[in-house]
Design an enzyme around this catalytic site. Structure first.
Site, PDB file in Angstrom:
ATOM      1  N   ASP A  46      26.007  -7.376  13.475  1.00 24.29           N
ATOM      2  CA  ASP A  46      26.435  -7.931  14.749  1.00 24.29           C
ATOM      3  C   ASP A  46      25.689  -9.246  14.962  1.00 24.29           C
ATOM      4  OD1 ASP A  46      27.693  -8.159  17.221  1.00 24.29           O
ATOM      5  OD2 ASP A  46      27.441  -6.038  17.675  1.00 24.29           O
ATOM      6  N   THR A  47      26.071  -9.983  15.987  1.00 22.64           N
ATOM      7  CA  THR A  47      25.527 -11.320  16.175  1.00 22.64           C
ATOM      8  C   THR A  47      24.091 -11.285  16.689  1.00 22.64           C
ATOM      9  OG1 THR A  47      27.730 -12.173  16.650  1.00 22.64           O
ATOM     10  CG2 THR A  47      25.885 -13.528  17.336  1.00 22.64           C
TER      11      THR A  47
END
Length: 685
Positions: free
Chosen positions: A393-394
């Site tokens: 994920d970011t």
């Protein structure tokens, strides 16, 4: 058997054998793919053509489309420098000149993204009949670089497009990006990813949804689940696939296989509800619709998220923030949350994204899932058999390093790579990852493992042969009338009739209707909008005040403020706590027969309403006012079913077990249960 019969038999056998040989030869004959080039030369060999991507005048194995993907990958890796490999393992938000899509203030490390307001008002409206349609809003970015610098200096080839321009603008930009990549040393093409672009949604914050776009406009994900129509779900995915590939978007950061078991979690709007079997069916159809049975030149590669399930957050707090870093399983239903991911793996999802969360109260190490070897290597890889890409994920390295806050950045990379991450989202600068390898914390052989998976995806998508699109055709295809007609049907099928005890619905022709929507965005002078639409075949009459009306139709749009407006405490799902003036609503209900429509981006608690008078209730999950009016008028009979349970009170919410679906909570938990939904020929309870 006579001599003539024997001759005929032998002849038929001979001919059959000859046909089989011819078929085998034909099957082995290579089929020339369509090539597209902006700068590299085309090589010809035995009447077939190939792109000279590394500009050396000879046909390299990775340029030879006749060879197996594995062979091409190994040849290309052998020609890549370490710097090129490391850059290949980052996926960054890309900048599009003039799109006004970025805030320059980066969030503080370890605290999650900066706050973003994701709302709409009358000034934002693009179409007057759709209160969900609004202009694109600014989003926070983590770490991005100018496209030219990202490609030429950082060697990036994975990009996330969060901007929201026209189809032709996206296509032109994508072509320019691919031309830049083609001019590089090895000519490796880029792949452009996006969050969902086809849904009517409330919270379009970065990483969740792009919001209303030029693409065909379908119900929100909860609305798709409410349809209970897997065939139409597959049609949606196929239509969206055509739109995405037309503009050069070949990777989807979607869909969420997370289950809506904790009603306070602020990402429920992007799920398919609380039921693992329903979510599994939805995920399967979406992956097959976007990818096909295998990745090919017309596919969009899917990234299923967020493993092993982001729904059971402690107190519903989200792990974008340090106060919500823990997932927990008080009901012992960890395995239940794996079901949709198993369906995704069986359908062939190209990538899986772990969540930020750290597991609490389980037998796993209490570190974020991107760092968790037991979750990725032991469970996802070995037990579930996933062979594809692990896409973080970011920002788990720099921003959300839950459980590994005391490690240095190189040590975090080391631990995440040991766990199995292949592609790191949220940074554009490969310097630290490169240093991690150069310092001996990670071997180049381990880097090669990830690059192999990432290159394989690109080869299978046909990007090495033709990464370009026709921008004019894209403009004509995206959001066309035929596609939107299917989407309009889905919008109507997504609406759920929860209560019709007074038999007000469907309305008769000539009924005088006062139609009000109530949405408090905190900016407009009044949250109330009165609608007087025209052109409906049922000839309802819309009036300007409740006093003139036979029936009041009020559509409530509650909002908890969006994911990134989180204040570090559990949200209260009561309407009054989510920007609804309950007194105003109760006054409407008491004044006239009232149809109460509520948009459920979360399982709102309705106990503040005058339950004795609220006899007609509809649930929406991201749709248009035209679709709602078609249900109200009887032009389309409601068929939708609730994708989650609506709790009876806030106390019930607080006492829920976060990993347990509402339908399995004790008796007395539900006001409306998962699967509830009436039609006009139903007997109301």
């Amino acid at each position: 058997m006579t001599h003539l019969a024997k001759y005929r038999f032998r002849t038929s056998v001979f001919l059959a054998g000859a046909l089989l040989i011819m078929a085998a030869v034909a099957a082995q004959k290579p089929q020339q793919p369509a090539l597209a080039s902006r700068s590299v030369k085309i090589l010809t060999q035995k009447g077939l053509t190939f792109k000279d991507l590394n500009k050396n005048g000879t046909l390299d194995r990775y340029e030879d489309w006749r060879l197996p993907v594995e062979t091409r990958v190994k040849d290309l890796i052998g020609q890549m420098t370490l710097e090129e490999k490391v850059g290949f393992m980052l996926i960054s938000t890309t900048r599009m000149g003039g799109d006004n899509a970025f805030q320059q203030n980066a969030p503080a490390a370890g605290r999650g993204p900066t706050e973003i307001t994701s709302a709409f008002n009358e000034e934002d409206l693009v179409q007057p009949n759709n209160i969900f349609t609004r202009k694109p809003l600014p989003v926070p970015i983590m770490s991005a670089a100018g496209t030219t610098k990202a490609v030429t200096q950082f060697h990036l080839r994975h990009f996330i497009l969060r901007a929201n321009p026209s189809a032709q603008t996206i296509a032109d930009w994508a072509n320019n990006l691919q031309a830049l990549c083609e001019s590089s040393r090895l000519g490796i093409p880029a792949i452009v990813a996006s969050n969902p672009r086809n849904h009517i949604t409330i919270d379009a914050a970065v990483g969740l949804s792009v919001g209303t776009t030029a693409f065909s406009k379908w119900p929100g994900e909860l609305g798709l689940a409410a349809m209970r129509d897997l065939k139409l779900t597959r049609e949606f995915a196929d239509i969206a696939r055509q739109e995405w590939t037309a503009v050069g978007l070949r990777k989807g950061y979607m869909y969420m296989a997370d289950l809506a078991t904790e009603p306070r979690w602020q990402r429920i709007e992007g799920t398919f509800g609380e039921d693992a079997d329903l979510a599994s069916g939805m995920i399967r159809e979406l992956i097959l619709g976007f990818q096909g049975t295998q990745l090919g030149t017309n596919s969009v590669a899917m990234t299923t998220k967020h493993f092993p399930g982001g729904g059971p957050q402690e107190n519903g707090l989200d792990s974008h923030f340090d106060w919500g870093k823990y997932a927990h399983y008080p009901g012992g239903m960890f395995e239940y949350h794996l079901k949709p991911f198993k369906a995704a793996i069986e359908a062939g999802t190209s990538a899986i994204m772990p969540y930020y969360s750290s597991p609490k109260g389980k037998e796993f190490e209490e570190v974020g899932f991107s760092y968790n070897q037991a979750i990725i290597q032991d469970l996802l890889r070995k037990q579930l058999g996933f062979k594809g890409i692990i896409n973080s994920d970011t920002g788990p390295i720099e921003m959300m390093p839950w459980g590994v806050e005391n490690l240095t950045i190189p040590q975090r990379y080391q631990k995440a790579l040991a766990a199995g991450v292949d592609l790191f989202s949220g940074t554009a600068d490969p310097t630290v990852l490169l240093a991690t390898v150069q310092q001996g914390l990670v071997t180049e052989a381990r880097i090669n493992e990830s690059v192999e998976r990432l290159l394989s995806e690109k080869f299978k998508l046909g990007l090495f042969e033709n990464p370009y699109v026709d921008a004019r055709k894209a403009q004509q295809l995206v959001g066309n009338t035929q596609f939107q007609q299917k989407a309009d049907l889905a919008q109507r099928k997504s609406i759920v009739l929860l209560r019709n005890s007074a038999k007000v619905l469907p309305l008769r022709p000539k009924t005088k209707v006062y139609f009000e929507t109530y949405y408090d965005n905190g900016r407009s002078a009044s949250p109330i909008t009165v609608h007087k639409p025209t052109g409906f075949a049922n000839a309802l009459e819309f009036v300007s005040s409740k006093e003139e009306a036979d029936v009041v139709l009020v559509w409530l749009i509650p909002s908890a403020g969006g994911l990134f407006a989180s204040a570090g405490k559990p949200i209260d799902l009561s309407l009054s706590k989510n920007k609804i003036d309950v007194g105003h609503v109760n006054d409407l209900i008491k004044s006239k027969p009232t149809i109460l429509a509520i948009n459920f981006s979360s399982p709102w608690v309705l106990d503040e309403l005058d339950s004795g008078q609220a006899k007609t209730i509809l649930a929406t999950f991201g749709t248009t006012s035209n679709a709602l009016l078609d249900i109200v008028s009887g032009s389309y009979k409601p068929t939708g079913k609730l994708p989650f349970t609506i709790p009876v009170s806030q106390r019930a919410v607080v006492e829920n077990k976060s990993d347990v679906p509402g339908g399995r909570e004790p008796d007395g938990y539900a006001l409306f249960k998962f699967g509830d939904g009436l039609s006009y020929d139903s007997v109301d309870r």
